[in-house]
Design an enzyme around this catalytic site. Structure first.
Site, PDB file in Angstrom:
ATOM      1  N   SER A   1       0.849  -1.190   0.000  1.00 55.14           N
ATOM      2  CA  SER A   1       0.000   0.000   0.000  1.00 55.14           C
ATOM      3  C   SER A   1       0.884   1.239   0.000  1.00 55.14           C
ATOM      4  O   SER A   1       1.991   1.227   0.549  1.00 55.14           O
ATOM      5  CB  SER A   1      -0.905   0.019   1.236  1.00 55.14           C
ATOM      6  OG  SER A   1      -1.620   1.233   1.322  1.00 55.14           O
TER       7      SER A   1
ATOM      8  N   TYR B   1      -1.031  -0.125  10.416  1.00 58.24           N
ATOM      9  CA  TYR B   1      -1.210  -0.560   9.026  1.00 58.24           C
ATOM     10  C   TYR B   1      -0.061  -0.063   8.159  1.00 58.24           C
ATOM     11  O   TYR B   1       0.479  -0.804   7.332  1.00 58.24           O
ATOM     12  CB  TYR B   1      -2.549  -0.053   8.497  1.00 58.24           C
ATOM     13  CG  TYR B   1      -2.871  -0.541   7.106  1.00 58.24           C
ATOM     14  CD1 TYR B   1      -3.315  -1.840   6.891  1.00 58.24           C
ATOM     15  CD2 TYR B   1      -2.738   0.300   5.997  1.00 58.24           C
ATOM     16  CE1 TYR B   1      -3.611  -2.301   5.614  1.00 58.24           C
ATOM     17  CE2 TYR B   1      -3.028  -0.147   4.715  1.00 58.24           C
ATOM     18  CZ  TYR B   1      -3.461  -1.443   4.533  1.00 58.24           C
ATOM     19  OH  TYR B   1      -3.744  -1.900   3.266  1.00 58.24           O
TER      20      TYR B   1
END
Length: 259
Positions: free
Chosen positions: A137, A147
């Site tokens: 990501s 994350y």
């Protein structure tokens, strides 16, 4: 025939990979937790003439990860492409006492990626061909909590894997998407209106771009010109600025979360 194994294959980027590969004539091994949705996806691809195997697995369960790894190393049923896509948002703060959500995230998005990439790499190297795609990501270039940290690991891990496999006929690529219109953000309770509309990507277009990069031997794939430009600024800009932008984005995201 060529076969691809896709984790997190029943929605979002994983489902888009399955659709794109099926259109190209690939057979599929679809991996996800929801057996009903797996079977529904499989029926759709079988109706279009593809051979599809379903493998229900929760990648937070190490026994299930081992089953998927064994499938990747099955010499009688070779897998030519692994797409490690399974993942989810991590909303818990880094200072929280309860680390259960972080533990699950590590299992699914770190350990499972390590184990499955290793299994695929060994099997593919023995055959002298194969491809591995790990879905990271652009968040991994930012500083937005757990994350971001996990996806930063995915990028560096994949770059290291690419080095280790160099010259074997096997390639590894990390896909670093930005915000994509999928169930991922819906499940996280993040409203699409919380981010500028220009930053949202279409999953099918993203996968088409990723597959082009994969065919060219790209190691780090960042789909769309706008995200390429943004990540160029992030990589070469001052880290203090990256942290300030990350704080602003995190605040905006928290404000958008469903109660």
């Amino acid at each position: 025939m060529t076969t691809a194994l896709v984790t997190g294959a029943t929605s979002g980027i994983g489902a888009a990979f399955a659709r794109a590969l099926a259109r190209r004539g690939w057979d599929l091994v679809l991996v996800a937790r929801d057996e009903e949705r797996l079977e529904a996806e499989a029926r759709a691809h079988r109706a279009a003439g593809r051979r599809v195997e379903v493998l229900r697995a929760d990648l937070a369960d190490r026994a299930d990860v081992d089953r998927v790894a064994a499938r990747l190393e099955d010499a009688d049923r070779p897998v030519d492409l692994l797409v490690n896509n399974a993942g989810f948002s991590v909303r818990e703060p880094l200072t929280g006492r309860d680390v259960a959500a972080h533990d699950r995230a590590f299992e699914v998005m770190v350990r499972a990626v390590l184990v499955l990439s290793g299994a695929a790499g060994r099997a593919m190297r023995a055959r002298g061909r194969g491809r591995i795609v790990n879905v990271g990501s652009t968040a991994g270039r930012m500083t937005m909590g757990g994350y971001s940290a996990i996806k930063a690991w995915v990028t560096v891990f994949t770059e290291g894997l690419s080095n280790e496999l160099a010259g074997t006929g096997v390639t590894a690529m990390v896909l670093e998407p930005g915000w994509v219109r999928t169930e991922f953000h819906e499940r996280a309770g993040i409203s699409a209106s919380s981010m500028p509309s220009a930053l949202w990507l279409d999953a099918d277009a993203l996968v088409e771009s990723a597959l082009k990069d994969l065919s060219r031997g790209v190691v780090v794939s960042t789909p769309s010109l706008r995200y390429k430009a943004l990540m160029l600024v992030v990589r070469h800009g001052p880290r203090g600025g990256v942290r300030r932008v990350s704080r602003a984005l995190s605040s905006r995201r928290r404000a958008s979360l469903s109660p």
